[in-house]
Motif scaffolding. Structure first.
Motif: not given
Length: 247
Positions: A127-133, A237-239
């Motif tokens: 959850a702490d990663l950038p959304v694209h990753e 993540d899509l949210g």
């Protein structure tokens, strides 16, 4: 034009022919001025003016809500699909447990978390990663799930051949998660982020070749659990990208 018409203005008397015409035409007649009314409407003349005399409304005068862009619409559709598959995955896991017998489903039973080829749980720091990753990791996991679900379906066809609904759910899950993975891959491409690509599909078959009855049941439970974890993780993540989602 003196006479009857002018007498109406002077003495306030409404002639019978005018009263009958007003009733038949549906007009409201003459009214006293009311707060907020002015001009012809206050005197009851508004009903006599044809609608075409009023200026048409400008359809773009109040366009406060702009339509979604094509990319936003795709994100929203994919997010909705992930939300739907999360519900299906919960139902699949429940149905799977019902057909495995004891000790599955007993209170306190916790089957061993067997390693699954090409697939693991979401990392604690996901959850702490950038959304694209995060979406790249989601896409890789979703690509690994269809062959695993197919392998579980083949095992269950041998262990529970009469559990037709369970077999159908497993078959549907493999097809649906493949569609979700393709949609996430397409979004990554539209966002300019390359995906990691699908993993090898032969590992799923190898993982079930030597499985006994109980290990096969545990493996199926593990795969169904991972399916739920990854589609729900993808939904979250899509949210982050969906219109109105958290920044």
């Amino acid at each position: 034009m003196s006479g009857a018409l002018f007498s109406l203005s002077w003495n306030g008397t409404e002639h019978a022919w005018l009263k009958n015409w007003r009733i038949q035409s549906g007009t409201s007649g003459f009214r006293k001025s009311e707060p907020g009314r002015s001009g012809q409407e206050a005197r009851g003349w508004g009903a006599l003016i044809p609608p075409l005399l009023f200026p048409p409304e400008d359809p773009q005068a109040d366009s406060s809500a702009s339509p979604l862009t094509h990319l936003e619409a795709k994100i929203q559709q994919t997010h909705s699909l992930a939300r739907l598959l999360t519900k299906y995955a919960e139902q699949l896991l429940q149905e799977y447990v019902q057909h495995q017998g004891d000790p599955f489903g007993l209170p306190g039973f916790s089957p061993p978390r067997l390693p699954v080829a090409d697939l693991s749980d979401p990392a604690p720091g996901h959850a702490d990663l950038p959304v694209h990753e995060r979406l790249r990791l989601d896409a890789a996991a979703l690509a690994a799930l269809p062959p695993l679900l197919d392998a579980v379906r083949r095992l269950q066809a041998e262990l529970n051949p009469r559990a037709l609904r369970l077999l159908r759910r497993l078959e549907d899950a493999a097809r649906q998660v493949r569609a979700l993975g393709a949609a996430v891959e397409a979004l990554l491409g539209a966002l300019g982020a390359e995906s990691r690509g699908p993993g090898p599909e032969h590992a799923a078959a190898a993982a079930t070749d030597s499985a006994g009855v109980f290990p096969a049941k545990v493996l199926g439970f593990r795969v169904c659990g991972l399916y739920l974890e990854w589609v729900s993780r993808t939904e979250v993540d899509l949210g982050q990208l969906a219109p109105g989602g958290p920044a």
